[in-house]
Design an enzyme around this catalytic site. Structure first.
Site, PDB file in Angstrom:
ATOM      1  N   LYS A  35      46.035 -46.153 -22.674  1.00 11.96           N
ATOM      2  CA  LYS A  35      45.654 -46.775 -21.443  1.00 11.96           C
ATOM      3  C   LYS A  35      44.114 -46.648 -21.366  1.00 11.96           C
ATOM      4  CE  LYS A  35      46.685 -42.481 -18.623  1.00 11.96           C
ATOM      5  NZ  LYS A  35      47.729 -41.917 -18.256  1.00 11.96           N
ATOM      6  N   ARG A 133      54.495 -39.766  -7.184  1.00  9.02           N
ATOM      7  CA  ARG A 133      53.551 -40.929  -7.433  1.00  9.02           C
ATOM      8  C   ARG A 133      54.320 -42.401  -7.551  1.00  9.02           C
ATOM      9  NH1 ARG A 133      49.203 -40.429 -12.415  1.00  9.02           N
ATOM     10  NH2 ARG A 133      50.942 -40.826 -13.712  1.00  9.02           N
ATOM     11  N   HIS A 161      56.754 -37.157 -15.217  1.00  6.57           N
ATOM     12  CA  HIS A 161      55.590 -36.691 -15.357  1.00  6.57           C
ATOM     13  C   HIS A 161      55.350 -35.447 -14.648  1.00  6.57           C
ATOM     14  CE1 HIS A 161      51.552 -37.261 -16.879  1.00  6.57           C
ATOM     15  NE2 HIS A 161      51.000 -37.366 -15.864  1.00  6.57           N
ATOM     16  N   ARG A 217      54.255 -37.899 -24.944  1.00 11.29           N
ATOM     17  CA  ARG A 217      53.280 -38.989 -24.732  1.00 11.29           C
ATOM     18  C   ARG A 217      52.015 -38.150 -24.824  1.00 11.29           C
ATOM     19  NH1 ARG A 217      56.657 -39.363 -20.150  1.00 11.29           N
ATOM     20  NH2 ARG A 217      55.182 -38.377 -18.611  1.00 11.29           N
ATOM     21  N   TYR A 261      12.077 -42.846  -9.396  1.00  9.99           N
ATOM     22  CA  TYR A 261      12.528 -43.137  -7.981  1.00  9.99           C
ATOM     23  C   TYR A 261      12.482 -42.164  -7.139  1.00  9.99           C
ATOM     24  CZ  TYR A 261      13.951 -47.749  -9.675  1.00  9.99           C
ATOM     25  OH  TYR A 261      14.128 -49.161 -10.186  1.00  9.99           O
ATOM     26  N   CYS A 308      18.198 -43.728 -13.472  1.00  8.54           N
ATOM     27  CA  CYS A 308      17.911 -45.358 -13.267  1.00  8.54           C
ATOM     28  C   CYS A 308      18.917 -46.064 -13.640  1.00  8.54           C
ATOM     29  CB  CYS A 308      16.770 -45.835 -13.564  1.00  8.54           C
ATOM     30  SG  CYS A 308      15.169 -44.947 -13.281  1.00  8.54           S
ATOM     31  N   ASP A 310      19.227 -48.059 -15.763  1.00  9.96           N
ATOM     32  CA  ASP A 310      19.364 -48.192 -17.568  1.00  9.96           C
ATOM     33  C   ASP A 310      18.314 -47.327 -18.222  1.00  9.96           C
ATOM     34  OD1 ASP A 310      20.374 -51.139 -16.663  1.00  9.96           O
ATOM     35  OD2 ASP A 310      18.352 -51.174 -16.021  1.00  9.96           O
TER      36      ASP A 310
HETATM   37  C1  LIG Z   1      48.155 -40.586 -18.765  1.00  9.08           C
HETATM   38  C2  LIG Z   1      49.480 -40.330 -18.851  1.00  9.08           C
HETATM   39  C3  LIG Z   1      49.849 -39.501 -19.941  1.00  9.08           C
HETATM   40  C4  LIG Z   1      49.092 -38.710 -20.933  1.00  9.08           C
HETATM   41  O1  LIG Z   1      48.429 -37.732 -20.385  1.00  9.08           O
HETATM   42  P1  LIG Z   1      47.381 -36.505 -21.062  1.00  9.08           P
HETATM   43  O2  LIG Z   1      47.392 -35.853 -20.108  1.00  9.08           O
HETATM   44  O3  LIG Z   1      46.077 -37.570 -21.377  1.00  9.08           O
HETATM   45  O4  LIG Z   1      48.001 -36.308 -22.359  1.00  9.08           O
HETATM   46  C5  LIG Z   1      51.257 -39.295 -20.040  1.00  9.08           C
HETATM   47  N1  LIG Z   1      52.125 -39.809 -19.262  1.00  9.08           N
HETATM   48  C6  LIG Z   1      51.673 -40.528 -18.075  1.00  9.08           C
HETATM   49  C7  LIG Z   1      52.874 -40.955 -16.960  1.00  9.08           C
HETATM   50  C8  LIG Z   1      50.471 -40.723 -17.913  1.00  9.08           C
HETATM   51  O5  LIG Z   1      49.979 -41.504 -16.621  1.00  9.08           O
END
Ligand SMILES: *Cc1c(COP(=O)(O)O)cnc(C)c1O
Length: 373
Positions: A35, A133, A161, A217, A261, A308, A310
């Site tokens: 992602k 979530r 998760h 994941r 600045y 700044c 850039d």
């Molecule tokens: C981003 C995400 C992950 C990956 O998590 P990491 O901590 O980067 O390994 C896994 N599962 C879900 C649902 C996520 O949103």
């Protein structure tokens, strides 16, 4: 037109080695999470490299991100781990992208589309076991069963998760795991067996093997960054990305003269100043003004004055020989010194994830190709 004097180097060989290193932590299939443009590393080269490593399934947050991958690699399986809308059903079914499902209306729309197109839509059910979530909660079992009755849908996976897998104390993660297993077993008792379970993120891959199931994941640690200060430090991860620039100007200013600045830096002695053509529009956060550091000639130097849009100035008085064209390392290694995204994150009061995602699109990614095994 010459190349921009600021770039992010992405080492695909390091990515490859990190992927294989994680295979020693799990027997499960690894789904790389790519992602946010592969956490800022550039999704297409990252996916190409990981396909060559044997990865077959990728996870993204948005449908748009899934489509970008499918356009180049139509053969890989892509799943959207975040929310998709009912209006996305046609695209999801046509492109065979797997959505995370956690609302009946979403499942119904997918089912209707699949019937109309004479296809079967593969879905994964998202359950919320404590992250708070998205996802079905323990009390929503009957709705999951209702989804399983809808025509032309196939529930291939179920996932949740963790909120705290990156902490040393896994008590809450164990509670979440138990909740997940209870939901899975209840569904099974009611006749719904789901072949793929996935729960583990990077931190859980590294320190919570009971949570691996059929699929894991893998996100942050694939890119060589530690999931937290408590997890991943001992794995020997190598950051895939470094961030560099070339000095555009060098001069000495006199005592009392100021830089940038607001004149927030005033020289207390004759000061050698190097200008670097990187700024907050590149993702170098302005709050690092008069605070952050960069590497030059293998040494640390401090940012002076305000960053700044850039350009940024460094004090190099004690680093002899600095000249225009010298490479400055914003993140990465130079000689014996190293600046990590985690260190920059500490300066900013944030996490390394935000640092790498924050390196803006204006910074060209330069790829070092992987040597095939
Ligand atoms: C981003 C995400 C992950 C990956 O998590 P990491 O901590 O980067 O390994 C896994 N599962 C879900 C649902 C996520 O949103």
């Amino acid at each position: 037109m010459g190349m921009r004097q600021v770039w992010a180097e992405v080492n695909l060989q390091t990515l490859r080695e990190n992927f294989f290193k994680h295979q020693t932590y799990t027997q499960s299939e690894i789904m790389p999470i790519v992602k946010a443009d592969a956490y800022g590393h550039g999704v297409i080269p990252v996916v190409r490299t990981l396909i060559a490593c044997g990865a077959q399934r990728f996870g993204v947050a948005l449908l748009q991100e899934a489509l970008e991958i499918k356009a180049v690699f139509p053969e890989v399986t892509v799943m959207v781990i975040g929310a998709t809308g009912t209006e996305d059903s046609d695209t999801l079914v046509n492109e065979e992208i797997i959505p995370a499902v956690f609302q009946l209306a979403q499942a119904q729309a997918l089912s209707e589309t699949a019937v109309r197109l004479n296809r079967t839509a593969k879905i994964h059910i998202k359950v919320d076991t404590g992250m708070g979530r998205i996802g079905y909660r323990e009390t929503d079992i009957s709705e999951i069963l209702r989804i399983s009755q809808l025509p032309n849908l196939y529930i291939e996976g179920i996932f949740t998760h963790f909120a705290t897998a990156d902490q040393r104390d896994l008590a809450f993660a164990r509670k979440q795991l138990k909740c997940f297993e209870d939901i899975y077993e209840k569904l099974k008792m009611m006749g719904l067996t789901i072949p793929i379970r996935h729960v583990a993120n990077s931190a859980a891959i590294l320190q919570f093997p009971e949570s691996h199931f059929e699929l894991v994941r893998l996100g942050i640690s694939l890119y060589g960054l530690t999931p937290s200060s408590q997890v991943g430090g001992n794995v020997g991860l190598e950051p895939v990305m470094s961030w560099k620039a070339k000095v555009s100007h060098v001069k000495t200013i006199g005592t009392g003269e100021t830089v940038s600045y607001g004149r927030t830096f005033q020289a207390a002695y004759p000061t050698q100043v190097a200008t670097v053509p990187v700024g907050y529009a590149d993702g170098l956060r302005r709050i690092l003004s008069n605070q952050g550091e960069m590497l030059i000639r293998g040494r640390r130097s401090t940012i002076i004055g305000r960053i700044c849009m850039d350009q940024t100035m460094l004090e190099v008085t004690k680093i002899p020989g600095v000249k225009v064209g010298d490479v400055v390392t914003i993140l990465g290694k130079d000689g014996g010194e190293r600046l990590t995204a985690s260190e920059m994150a500490d300066w900013l009061g944030t996490i390394n994830y935000e640092v790498v995602c924050g390196i803006s699109n204006r910074v060209p990614r330069v790829y070092i190709e992987a040597k095939e095994a």
